[in-house]
Design an enzyme around this catalytic site. Structure first.
Site, PDB file in Angstrom:
ATOM      1  N   ASN A 241       2.719   2.107 -10.739  1.00  0.00           N
ATOM      2  CA  ASN A 241       1.437   2.160 -11.437  1.00  0.00           C
ATOM      3  C   ASN A 241       0.269   2.527 -10.525  1.00  0.00           C
ATOM      4  OD1 ASN A 241      -0.601   1.296 -13.617  1.00  0.00           O
ATOM      5  ND2 ASN A 241      -1.094  -0.078 -11.918  1.00  0.00           N
TER       6      ASN A 241
ATOM      7  N   LYS B  18      -0.725  14.390 -11.500  1.00  0.00           N
ATOM      8  CA  LYS B  18       0.052  13.824 -12.604  1.00  0.00           C
ATOM      9  C   LYS B  18       1.039  14.844 -13.180  1.00  0.00           C
ATOM     10  CE  LYS B  18      -1.510   9.623 -12.596  1.00  0.00           C
ATOM     11  NZ  LYS B  18      -0.619   8.491 -12.249  1.00  0.00           N
TER      12      LYS B  18
ATOM     13  N   ASP C 232       0.875  -1.170   0.000  1.00  0.00           N
ATOM     14  CA  ASP C 232       0.000   0.000   0.000  1.00  0.00           C
ATOM     15  C   ASP C 232       0.909   1.216   0.000  1.00  0.00           C
ATOM     16  OD1 ASP C 232      -1.668   2.155   0.587  1.00  0.00           O
ATOM     17  OD2 ASP C 232      -2.834   1.074   2.098  1.00  0.00           O
TER      18      ASP C 232
ATOM     19  N   SER D 173       2.161   7.747 -15.752  1.00  0.00           N
ATOM     20  CA  SER D 173       1.525   9.054 -15.648  1.00  0.00           C
ATOM     21  C   SER D 173       0.157   8.973 -16.315  1.00  0.00           C
ATOM     22  CB  SER D 173       2.419  10.118 -16.284  1.00  0.00           C
ATOM     23  OG  SER D 173       1.826  11.398 -16.213  1.00  0.00           O
TER      24      SER D 173
ATOM     25  N   TYR E  98      -6.636  15.318 -10.071  1.00  0.00           N
ATOM     26  CA  TYR E  98      -5.869  14.287 -10.770  1.00  0.00           C
ATOM     27  C   TYR E  98      -4.815  14.909 -11.669  1.00  0.00           C
ATOM     28  CZ  TYR E  98      -5.032  10.062 -13.578  1.00  0.00           C
ATOM     29  OH  TYR E  98      -4.460   8.996 -14.216  1.00  0.00           O
TER      30      TYR E  98
END
Length: 275
Positions: free
Chosen positions: A81, A150, A54, A132, A146
Site C-alpha cells: 500500500n 501506477k 521503509d 494501484s 504518478y
C-alpha cells in the site's frame, strides 16, 4: 492458526484503515510504516504488530518480514500500500523527484514482494495485493509521474500473476480513486510545493485545478470503504485480478476499458479541456 497480513504504509489513509479492518475481522496484522515511533493509534491493538518498514530501505523490509513471522508464525497476505503522488507539470519535476516516485511506488513494491516470496513459496501459499489507483487505468493532467508509476505497477502485477500462479501464490490489484483527496495527499501536497509551474503553463494549470475540484466534490468513498474492498479481495476466494474500489472513478474506468480509443479521448478531453 489465524491468518496474518502484512501491510505497508499504515501511518494514514487506506493503510491505517486496512489495519483496523483486518484486525476487526480477527486477523493478525503486521502494520508497517516509515516512522513507527510516532504512531499512537495502532499501538496496543490486539494482534497488531507495529514495526518499521521503509520501502526504500531493503534492510528494513527484511527486518519487518522477519519480525512478523517471529510474532505470528507466518504471513499469508502482503498488501503493498505504501506510496505517494507527485503533482505538477512534468517539466517542473526534477529527475531526482521522478526517480523517488518510481523508487517508492514501483521498485519499493518489487523489493517487498521479492523479499516475501521465499516465505510464500516455502508454505506453498500466499497472496500479494497491490494497491494501484484509478490513475493506473486512465491518465490525469499534472499527475504524469504518478500515472507513470501506477501504470508500471499494473503491468508488473498482471505479468507477475502468471508466474506466481505456478507456486500457488495469488496476485491481485485494488484500484481506488482519490489520488488527490486521501491523507496520503499530504506528502503529495508537500512535493507540489517544490514544483512551481513554469509561467507558460499557468492557464493550463488553472483549468486543470478547476477540473480536479469538480472531481473532489464527487468523491463519496472513504478510506474505510477502500479497506473493505482490500479485505474482500484478500478473502473472496476468487482469481479476480482487478477490483475497482471507489464509485467516483467508475465512469473514467468504463470509458478507458469499454469504449474505443476515440471515444475515450473525447470523454477525457471534455473533463480536461485544453485552454
Amino acid at each position: 492458526m489465524k491468518n496474518t497480513v502484512l501491510i505497508t504504509g499504515t501511518s494514514s489513509g487506506f493503510g491505517k484503515a486496512a489495519v483496523k479492518h483486518f484486525a476487526r475481522e480477527g486477523w493478525n496484522v503486521v502494520a508497517t510504516m516509515r516512522a513507527p515511533a510516532a504512531e499512537t493509534d495502532l499501538v496496543g491493538m490486539k494482534d497488531v504488530l507495529v514495526t518499521r518498514l521503509d520501502v526504500q530501505d531493503r534492510g528494513s523490509i527484511d527486518e519487518a518480514i522477519a519480525a512478523g513471522i517471529a510474532r505470528f508464525g507466518k504471513i499469508d497476505v502482503l498488501v503493498n500500500n505504501a506510496g505517494f503522488s507527485l503533482f505538477g507539470v512534468f517539466e517542473s519535476i526534477s529527475r531526482e523527484k521522478m526517480q523517488e516516485q518510481f523508487d517508492v511506488n514501483v521498485f519499493g513494491v518489487m523489493d517487498v514482494t521479492r523479499a516475501i516470496l521465499p516465505h510464500f513459496r516455502q508454505q506453498k501459499l500466499g497472496m500479494i495485493l497491490n494497491i494501484s489507483s484509478g490513475a493506473g487505468v486512465f491518465t490525469l493532467p499534472m499527475l504524469s509521474a504518478y500515472c507513470g508509476s501506477k501504470f508500471a505497477l499494473e503491468g508488473f502485477s498482471e505479468a507477475l500473476r502468471y508466474e506466481l500462479a505456478s507456486q500457488n501464490i495469488a496476485v491481485k490489484i485494488v484500484e481506488p480513486g482519490g489520488a488527490l483527496a486521501t491523507s496520503f495527499g499530504a506528502r503529495s501536497g508537500a512535493e507540489a510545493a517544490h514544483n512551481t509551474s513554469l509561467a507558460d503553463y499557468e492557464a493550463f494549470v488553472a483549468r486543470a485545478n478547476e477540473a480536479f475540484a469538480g472531481l473532489r466534490a464527487k468523491r463519496l468513498a472513504t478510506s474505510e470503504d477502500v479497506a473493505e474492498v482490500i479485505f474482500r479481495a484478500a478473502t473472496d476466494g476468487t482469481d479476480q485480478l482487478r477490483y475497482v474500489a471507489t464509485e467516483d472513478i467508475q465512469p473514467l474506468v468504463k470509458a478507458r476499458r469499454e469504449t474505443s480509443e476515440e471515444a475515450y479521448m473525447a470523454f477525457m478531453q471534455s473533463h480536461f479541456p485544453t485552454p
